[in-house]
Design an enzyme around this catalytic site. Structure first.
Site, PDB file in Angstrom:
ATOM      1  N   ASN A 207      -4.122   9.474   8.426  1.00 19.76           N
ATOM      2  CA  ASN A 207      -3.443   8.293   8.983  1.00 19.76           C
ATOM      3  C   ASN A 207      -4.039   7.883  10.327  1.00 19.76           C
ATOM      4  O   ASN A 207      -4.200   6.692  10.609  1.00 19.76           O
ATOM      5  CB  ASN A 207      -1.945   8.562   9.127  1.00 19.76           C
ATOM      6  N   CYS A 260       4.611   4.706   9.543  1.00 25.68           N
ATOM      7  CA  CYS A 260       3.667   5.832   9.519  1.00 25.68           C
ATOM      8  C   CYS A 260       2.621   5.792  10.638  1.00 25.68           C
ATOM      9  O   CYS A 260       2.625   6.672  11.496  1.00 25.68           O
ATOM     10  CB  CYS A 260       2.983   5.900   8.158  1.00 25.68           C
TER      11      CYS A 260
END
Ligand code: NAD
Length: 432
Positions: A207, A260
């Site tokens: 991420n 996220c």
């Protein structure tokens, strides 16, 4: 297999539903009794394309059940997934209170072997923490596995059913790994087996890398604007390099949001600090993103100087298309900036506006993108919903009182927009 999924949010509900549709017997558990009651009545708590049908079908045939009682659901289960939130604390650290609460609850109610799967995104070492918590209550055999989730909101079902890879991290027991491999066998994709901590790190590193790509191209875009280059062409040229790749995350825009990237970048920065290994690149990634979230407003202020009595339409609030998720969405930063300057705001989003209305009940909401344009000075395009791509631009021109469009996702072509007489601004593209 008999499976329990704890947490019926974006990850938990998709995981539970997809596993049920593969033929497993799944119980989705949540502490939010409203959510569970609604699910039993066919009301789905989130917008995710294709999810509603799949949830209803699996519930009707009895493969998917809902409960508020983890204790009851655990009875006879072979696998329990922890899929609760790990929101950022004030200092950026991941808040593990929900994961810990579930671990306590699992520990108190175990009476047979089970694989405890951490699907929530958690700091490195959390698998060991979950093991320690459960061991406080239960002396029998169990295993904790890390199985990070890589699905993207908006294409979550497809991502779950056809993943690029599945990562399974486990330290001590091949039995747990075999159970997990067996579970995912029908998905027919690469399965990477690692130790627990590496699996936890893979999620954060992935991420953070994607967020870094976005801040990278946004920094390139800002230079493009100054030197007269076109970031869209730059990005296209970069992606043709096989080492960068055609699917690289190189779309310039008004910043990333969602539940996220912002929190995972902050959490990894924090993990670096706690281990005396400052992750300075990531600190900059975060800073660049904050600047990008303010950029559209700054452009607006540069153009008008004074925003008194201005009315602005916002198209798109969700942090990305095909979701109703507005957590950390750039649109929220823009709304705050506009409200602080007394600007009147008209809002249209195909699915997320009910979530915004809860935060800002007094803004003007419309059920049609054109209606939102009536008498506005400026249109801000913030989410690249398909709905906005092939709109009738002469109708836009007629409805607006001004002619300013600031396109935060580069969905229109500058030549066309200037040709139609708009004062058109976008991100990192040549001014014509
Ligand atoms: P969410 O906030 O949408 O859902 C969390 C759910 O957990 C809520 O319904 C909440 O009521 C429930 N919950 C909290 N405590 C509970 C408890 N003790 N018992 C039972 N239920 C409880 O969260 P999400 O977006 O689904 O994210 C879950 C995790 O997955 C996070 O760690 C996130 O970082 C990670 N993740 C999210 C995505 C995404 O796109 N949303 C993708 C990959 C990974």
């Amino acid at each position: 297999m008999k499976i329990v999924v704890v947490g019926t949010g974006y990850v938990g509900l998709v995981t539970g539903t997809c596993l049920a549709s593969l033929g497993n017997e799944v119980t989705c558990v949540d502490i939010d009794s409203n959510k569970i009651e609604n699910l039993k009545n066919g009301i789905i708590p989130i917008y995710e394309p294709g999810l509603e049908d799949l949830v209803k079908r699996n519930y009707e045939i009895g493969r998917l059940k809902y409960s508020t009682s983890l204790a009851q659901a655990l009875f006879g289960a072979e696998i329990v997934f922890i899929a609760v939130g790990t929101p950022p604390k004030e200092n950026g650290e991941a808040d593990l209170q929900y994961v810990e609460a579930v671990a306590h609850e699992i520990g108190k109610n175990l009476n047979d072997y089970i694989v405890v799967v951490n699907k929530s995104t958690v700091p490195i070492g959390t698998g060991d923490l979950v093991t320690r918590i459960i061991k406080n209550y239960y002396a029998g055999e169990f295993d904790v596995v890390s199985n990070p989730e890589f699905l993207r909101e908006g294409s979550a079902i497809n991502d779950f059913m056809q993943p690029d890879r599945i990562v399974i991290g486990c330290d001590n027991n091949m039995k747990a790994v075999e159970i997990m491999k067996n579970l995912y066998l029908p998905l027919n994709c690469p399965i990477l087996i690692t130790d627990l901590k590496s699996a936890e790190m893979i999620k954060y590193a992935s991420n953070a890398f994607l967020a870094m790509s976005i801040s990278f191209i946004n920094s390139v875009a800002k230079i493009c604007e100054q030197v007269g280059a076109d970031v869209e062409k730059v990005s296209e040229g970069m992606k043709l390099d096989k080492r960068i790749g055609k699917n690289a995350f190189l779309s310039a825009g008004c910043g990333y949001g969602g539940s996220c990237f912002p929190k995972d970048v902050q959490a990894l920065v924090n993990i670096g600090r706690q281990n005396n290994v400052p992750f300075t690149i990531l600190e900059e990634v975060e800073k660049v993103n904050c600047q990008m979230k303010n950029l559209l407003f700054e452009k607006l202020l540069n153009i008008y100087n004074d925003l008194y009595q201005k009315r602005v339409a916002i198209w798109g609030i969700a942090f990305k298309p095909n979701t109703d998720d507005i957590r950390f969405a750039p649109a929220l930063t823009i709304i705050e900036n506009l409200l602080n300057h007394g600007v009147q705001i008209n809002i249209y989003d195909p699915v997320a506006q009910e979530n915004v209305r809860k935060m800002y009940p007094d803004l003007n909401y419309f059920n049609d993108p054109y209606q939102a344009l009536h008498q506005v000075d400026c249109l801000l395009v913030i989410t690249d919903w398909h709905d906005f791509k092939q709109v009738d631009k002469s109708k836009i021109k007629e409805l607006m009182r001004g002619n300013l469009i600031i396109d935060g996702r580069n969905i229109y072509q500058p030549e066309e927009m200037f040709g139609l007489g708009f004062n058109y601004h976008s991100i990192g593209r040549k001014k014509i």
